[in-house]
Design an enzyme around this catalytic site. Structure first.
Site, PDB file in Angstrom:
ATOM      1  N   ASP A 228       7.368  55.105  59.748  1.00  0.00           N
ATOM      2  CA  ASP A 228       6.830  56.240  59.000  1.00  0.00           C
ATOM      3  C   ASP A 228       5.685  55.815  58.079  1.00  0.00           C
ATOM      4  OD1 ASP A 228       7.093  59.041  58.013  1.00  0.00           O
ATOM      5  OD2 ASP A 228       7.490  57.995  56.132  1.00  0.00           O
TER       6      ASP A 228
ATOM      7  N   GLU B  81       3.486  55.651  63.342  1.00  0.00           N
ATOM      8  CA  GLU B  81       3.086  56.976  62.875  1.00  0.00           C
ATOM      9  C   GLU B  81       1.877  56.780  61.971  1.00  0.00           C
ATOM     10  OE1 GLU B  81       3.154  60.678  60.197  1.00  0.00           O
ATOM     11  OE2 GLU B  81       4.011  58.807  59.509  1.00  0.00           O
TER      12      GLU B  81
HETATM   13  C1  GLC Z   1       5.393  60.938  57.323  1.00  0.00           C
HETATM   14  C2  GLC Z   1       6.305  62.074  57.687  1.00  0.00           C
HETATM   15  C3  GLC Z   1       6.114  63.184  56.715  1.00  0.00           C
HETATM   16  C4  GLC Z   1       6.414  62.681  55.344  1.00  0.00           C
HETATM   17  C5  GLC Z   1       5.600  61.440  55.024  1.00  0.00           C
HETATM   18  C6  GLC Z   1       6.179  60.738  53.854  1.00  0.00           C
HETATM   19  O1  GLC Z   1       4.071  61.257  57.447  1.00  0.00           O
HETATM   20  O2  GLC Z   1       6.068  62.476  59.002  1.00  0.00           O
HETATM   21  O3  GLC Z   1       6.938  64.269  57.032  1.00  0.00           O
HETATM   22  O4  GLC Z   1       6.115  63.665  54.416  1.00  0.00           O
HETATM   23  O5  GLC Z   1       5.640  60.493  56.048  1.00  0.00           O
HETATM   24  O6  GLC Z   1       7.367  60.065  54.213  1.00  0.00           O
HETATM   25  C1  GLC Z   2      -0.985  62.689  56.064  1.00  0.00           C
HETATM   26  C2  GLC Z   2      -0.584  61.335  56.454  1.00  0.00           C
HETATM   27  C3  GLC Z   2       0.475  61.381  57.502  1.00  0.00           C
HETATM   28  C4  GLC Z   2       1.568  62.333  57.116  1.00  0.00           C
HETATM   29  C5  GLC Z   2       1.066  63.644  56.685  1.00  0.00           C
HETATM   30  C6  GLC Z   2       2.184  64.463  56.139  1.00  0.00           C
HETATM   31  O1  GLC Z   2      -1.659  63.289  57.092  1.00  0.00           O
HETATM   32  O2  GLC Z   2      -1.684  60.592  56.947  1.00  0.00           O
HETATM   33  O3  GLC Z   2       1.002  60.114  57.669  1.00  0.00           O
HETATM   34  O4  GLC Z   2       2.368  62.570  58.217  1.00  0.00           O
HETATM   35  O5  GLC Z   2       0.115  63.465  55.709  1.00  0.00           O
HETATM   36  O6  GLC Z   2       1.734  65.731  55.859  1.00  0.00           O
END
Ligand code: GLC
Ligand code: GLC
Length: 669
Positions: free
Chosen positions: A306, A348
């Site tokens: 994540d 991710e």
């Molecule tokens: C990732 C998840 C998102 C979350 C963020 C912080 O981007 O997909 O839902 O808010 O990480 O953990």
């Molecule tokens: C941003 C971050 C991504 C996360 C998202 C959550 O785009 O780059 O990692 O999933 O915010 O809204």
């Protein structure tokens, strides 16, 4: 220095490290001699990767070799605790690592609570997962988290305890085993950029324990935070501007320190209650590696890393995708290669495409979300033109050997327009203006739009915003069900066929609409992503076999695509060969097999579109449409209905000449 009582061998090189570990581990009878040999063999292969990864980040520290030795012992401890059946799986996977490259690989993702109430409820859905054809199941984070403020589970208070309302860690491990027996791999999140502010480390830090204070980026005042904030990007400005938060900004923060006012500031990239971990402290690497291997030992086969881009902070930079992130990933990767090699990483990184690709490597993440294809699929649906998507497929699709994309249409997050402005420029498209148009289109502010989306993190200061809404609502299912169903199937056809693991955001396959009540819950009202995180849509699922219902059409279409994909040898692997359709509304690409290729055509227009016979003249004249449209004559061209896609098995003329050359050569010999 390490807090844990542990007498570490003194070593100063990789070979000494391996030698010392051999002696040390031979005294540990938790593991049989045969299994110990397995570990030592892996150590010879991966000690280099571990040491190099760690050295790039921590090499200047006087205790560097102690860190390396301690890390190997952390891996060993997890290995010693690894259940037998998972150790067996490790050995199988070492022999045949690339299961996710198979055309059989199809994923689904859901929230445990929203989709099934609990882990026990999910077990009852296994037959459904099989009906759909899944063999990969990602459960959104289900760990203990703060009540109310949990960012949908991404604020983790303990990596070793399941949220009690969902079940227990034992149940999760049993569920993983049950899925395994059914041929379904469990995918879990490894949320390693931050913990919640209720994690015991955070509590200790608030209470003034200096060891744990160094687990986070905590400063006594705004001086250093202000310097970082000059260049770091704000992610959730609606929650807090900048990237730092006062330690006492939440009730939990206030309660733990016992202070009336706590003037300290802590790094929080996401929400105020998600505290970024400080990987410049090697104790954090080791502690998190241990949590990671604990999750591996519960039976996760893929760990979704994540927010990976954020784990390293460097003053004067954006604090995203720094080189040290990749070094740390190599070190984490070496840890699983030692202790749990059946586990793969999925990146991710929702960032610029030049950066996304740098995470994809067999020594980092073999899997990665494909945010570019996702975003440009929506772009093509809005514009009815394929130039940007075609360019991305032509130039940015192929990934290193042994790695694959995870191709998705929607996820639990917002849609951000993460395409490259330079790429857009080459097509004569202005990135900034185009993003504005797309934001307007999907939030329904653009006249004539079919979409029912909601703006997320609307930032008047930067003019930025991102998009929320379920697939069905963004495609306009509320207002025009017929075309919307076709657009949904078209979007999923890309995920199923461009190469990589397709991932279904469960609910999408029955046309689940936005949750109209999302902002009634005060805990979620500030976060529009909840509009596309509705409860299990029972009545939609009940209609899935009714082919006269829109739910049935979508479900039948997606299920059919999955089964065609699984029977089509050309869909193994990820390699894609561009195909120019000479029609601005029709996307084209080829998936090569051994003796034939599958030509995929996708019409994004609201009208029928033609691909001429001449355009198809590089193939022998007959093709076979794989969805049952039978044999077709390519010489007369192909007429595609609005929003339709064709998967056609064809034989390239060139290949037949090559083949006939080969057979001529053979006869000559
Ligand atoms: C990732 C998840 C998102 C979350 C963020 C912080 O981007 O997909 O839902 O808010 O990480 O953990
Ligand atoms: C941003 C971050 C991504 C996360 C998202 C959550 O785009 O780059 O990692 O999933 O915010 O809204």
């Amino acid at each position: 220095m390490f807090q844990q009582e542990m007498i570490l061998p003194t070593v100063t090189s990789r070979d000494e490290l391996i030698g010392a570990m051999k002696r040390r581990l031979s005294q540990d009878d938790r593991v049989s001699p045969a299994d110990r040999e397995v570990f030592l063999r892996r150590l010879s292969s991966y000690a280099g990767q571990l040491v190099n990864g760690l050295r790039a980040v921590y090499g200047r520290r006087p205790d560097f070799w102690e860190l390396a030795a301690a890390s190997v012992l952390t891996a060993w401890d997890s290995y010693a605790e690894r259940p037998d059946d998972l150790r067996k799986l490790d050995v199988e996977r070492e022999a045949a690592p690339s299961w996710f490259l198979s055309r059989q690989a199809v994923g689904g993702v859901c929230y445990v609570d929203r989709y099934a109430g609990s882990i026990a409820g999910l077990r009852e859905r296994i037959p459904y997962f099989k009906e759909l054809g899944l063999n990969y199941l990602h459960l959104m984070p289900l760990y203990e988290c703060p009540e109310g403020n949990s960012d949908g589970g991404y604020a983790v208070s303990s990596y070793r305890r399941v949220d009690p309302s969902l079940g227990t860690m034992e149940e999760l491990a049993e569920f993983a085993a049950e899925l395994r027996a059914e041929g379904i791999a469990l995918v879990l999140d490894f949320v390693f950029n931050h913990t919640s502010n209720e994690h015991e480390w955070a509590r200790a830090a608030v209470a003034g324990d200096s060891y744990y204070e160094q687990f986070y980026w905590i400063y006594p005042d705004r001086t250093v935070p202000a310097q970082f904030e000059e260049t770091a990007r704000e992610i959730f400005p609606d929650d807090h501007p900048g990237v730092f938060t006062r330690v006492d900004a939440t009730p939990a923060g206030r309660a733990a320190s016992g202070l009336e006012e706590d003037p300290r500031w802590v790094w929080t990239t996401f929400h105020r209650f998600q505290w970024d971990l400080n990987y410049s402290n090697p104790a954090v690497f080791r502690a998190m590696a241990s949590e990671m291997l604990f999750l591996a030992n519960q039976g996760a086969q893929v760990l979704r890393l994540d927010a990976v881009a954020f784990i390293w902070k460097q003053m004067g930079t954006t604090c995203e995708s720094q080189p040290q992130v990749h070094d740390l990933l190599r070190a984490f990767n070496a840890m699983v290669k030692l202790a749990a090699p059946a586990v793969e990483f999925k990146s991710e990184a929702i960032v610029h495409p030049d950066e996304v690709i740098r995470y994809i490597h067999t020594d980092q993440c073999v899997l990665s979300y494909n945010p570019l294809q996702m975003a440009l699929g929506w772009e093509a649906s809005a514009t009815r033109k394929v130039a940007m998507l075609q360019q991305a497929l032509n130039e940015r699709h192929n990934t290193p050997e042994g790695t694959a994309w995870v191709n998705y249409v929607r996820s639990h997050d917002d849609i951000g327009w993460t395409f490259s402005d330079e790429d857009a420029d080459r097509l004569g498209i202005n990135g900034h203006d185009h993003r504005r148009f797309l934001n307007g289109f999907y939030t329904g502010r653009f006249e004539g739009s079919f979409a029912n989306g909601v703006a997320f993190q609307d930032n008047p200061r930067t003019g930025d915003c991102r998009i929320c809404g379920t697939t069905a609502s963004l495609m306009g299912l509320e207002t025009e069900p017929g075309p919307a169903a076709d657009r949904i199937l078209l979007a999923y056809s890309l995920a199923m066929s461009t190469g990589g693991v397709p991932l279904v955001y469960l609910g999408d396959e029955v046309g689940q609409l936005n949750d109209p009540t999302w902002d009634e819950d005060p805990d979620n009202a500030h976060d529009a992503r909840w509009v596309h995180r509705p409860e299990y849509p029972l009545s939609d699922y009940e209609r899935r076999h009714d082919l006269f219902s829109v739910q049935g059409r979508i479900f039948g279409g997606i299920q059919r695509m999955i089964s065609v994909r699984q029977q089509t040898e050309e869909f193994d692997g990820t390699r894609l060969i561009p195909f120019e359709t000479h029609n601005p509304h029709v996307l084209g690409y080829q998936r090569p097999g051994e003796h034939s290729v599958v030509l995929c055509l996708a019409n994004f227009s609201d009208w029928s579109q033609f691909v001429t016979g001449e355009t198809l003249s590089g193939f022998l004249s007959t093709g076979e449409e794989l969805h049952g449209n039978g044999t077709i004559d390519l010489r007369s061209g192909i007429l595609l209905d609005a929003h339709s896609f064709w998967w056609i098995r064809v034989i390239p003329v060139q290949q037949t000449t090559e083949l006939s050359h080969k057979s001529a050569e053979k006869t000559a010999r």
